[in-house]
Design a protein around this motif. Structure first.
Motif, PDB file in Angstrom:
ATOM      1  N   CYS A 142       0.851  -1.197   0.000  1.00  0.00           N
ATOM      2  CA  CYS A 142       0.000   0.000   0.000  1.00  0.00           C
ATOM      3  C   CYS A 142       0.886   1.245   0.000  1.00  0.00           C
ATOM      4  O   CYS A 142       2.108   1.148   0.100  1.00  0.00           O
ATOM      5  CB  CYS A 142      -0.951   0.009   1.202  1.00  0.00           C
ATOM      6  N   PHE A 143       0.242   2.402  -0.106  1.00  0.00           N
ATOM      7  CA  PHE A 143       0.943   3.676  -0.139  1.00  0.00           C
ATOM      8  C   PHE A 143       0.970   4.295   1.256  1.00  0.00           C
ATOM      9  O   PHE A 143      -0.090   4.555   1.834  1.00  0.00           O
ATOM     10  CB  PHE A 143       0.251   4.656  -1.098  1.00  0.00           C
ATOM     11  N   PRO A 144       2.153   4.567   1.814  1.00  0.00           N
ATOM     12  CA  PRO A 144       2.214   5.216   3.129  1.00  0.00           C
ATOM     13  C   PRO A 144       1.483   6.562   3.188  1.00  0.00           C
ATOM     14  O   PRO A 144       0.849   6.882   4.189  1.00  0.00           O
ATOM     15  CB  PRO A 144       3.716   5.396   3.371  1.00  0.00           C
ATOM     16  N   ALA A 145       1.551   7.341   2.129  1.00  0.00           N
ATOM     17  CA  ALA A 145       0.883   8.648   2.131  1.00  0.00           C
ATOM     18  C   ALA A 145      -0.626   8.506   2.303  1.00  0.00           C
ATOM     19  O   ALA A 145      -1.254   9.334   2.968  1.00  0.00           O
ATOM     20  CB  ALA A 145       1.200   9.415   0.852  1.00  0.00           C
ATOM     21  N   SER A 146      -1.212   7.459   1.729  1.00  0.00           N
ATOM     22  CA  SER A 146      -2.659   7.276   1.879  1.00  0.00           C
ATOM     23  C   SER A 146      -3.028   6.974   3.330  1.00  0.00           C
ATOM     24  O   SER A 146      -4.115   7.330   3.786  1.00  0.00           O
ATOM     25  CB  SER A 146      -3.172   6.169   0.952  1.00  0.00           C
ATOM     26  N   ILE A 147      -2.119   6.360   4.064  1.00  0.00           N
ATOM     27  CA  ILE A 147      -2.346   6.095   5.490  1.00  0.00           C
ATOM     28  C   ILE A 147      -2.211   7.396   6.277  1.00  0.00           C
ATOM     29  O   ILE A 147      -3.056   7.727   7.111  1.00  0.00           O
ATOM     30  CB  ILE A 147      -1.348   5.034   6.000  1.00  0.00           C
ATOM     31  N   ALA A 148      -1.156   8.146   6.011  1.00  0.00           N
ATOM     32  CA  ALA A 148      -0.932   9.410   6.713  1.00  0.00           C
ATOM     33  C   ALA A 148      -2.056  10.407   6.452  1.00  0.00           C
ATOM     34  O   ALA A 148      -2.422  11.182   7.338  1.00  0.00           O
ATOM     35  CB  ALA A 148       0.413  10.002   6.289  1.00  0.00           C
TER      36      ALA A 148
END
Length: 129
Positions: free
Chosen positions: A63-69
């Protein structure tokens, strides 16, 4: 930030952590912990953060870390970006690094969170606050 620019300085904040595995859950846990430490150690509010770039080693692609942040409250207007870290032989595995730009009080030293196995990257910055 207008009117406060004399009292604030744009600073670069670094940090890193590692994941136990290449799963959405493991990446979510690592990113949430890293972002929380960045915020807590530097006493940041969303309006102080200009941008954050997340880089991940090639073995993390669930997954994309930015989407979590981006799920953080008030982070809708913060520029977030994901990219892949250079693949250097012997590099730390399953590593997420951050580079954040934030407005900090001039007299405040930035605190860079290095967590998990990433403490070996910067032992001088890896102690808890």
């Amino acid at each position: 930030m207008a009117g406060q620019q004399d009292e604030l300085k744009l600073r670069g904040l670094r940090g890193a952590t590692t994941c136990k595995s290449n799963t959405i859950k493991a990446i979510e846990t690592a990113v949430q912990e890293l972002v929380s430490e960045l915020i807590d150690r530097n006493q940041l509010s969303p309006n102080q953060i200009v941008s954050i770039t997340f880089s991940v080693t090639a073995d993390l692609n669930a997954c994309f870390p930015a989407s979590i942040a981006r799920r953080q409250e008030g982070w809708d207007d913060i520029a977030l970006l994901d990219c892949q870290q250079m693949a250097v032989p012997g590099d730390l595995r399953r590593c997420i690094r951050i580079l954040a730009y934030a407005w900090l009080p001039i007299d405040t030293a930035p605190k860079h969170p290095y967590l998990g196995e990433a403490t070996i990257l910067r032992p001088d910055r890896s102690s808890t606050p």
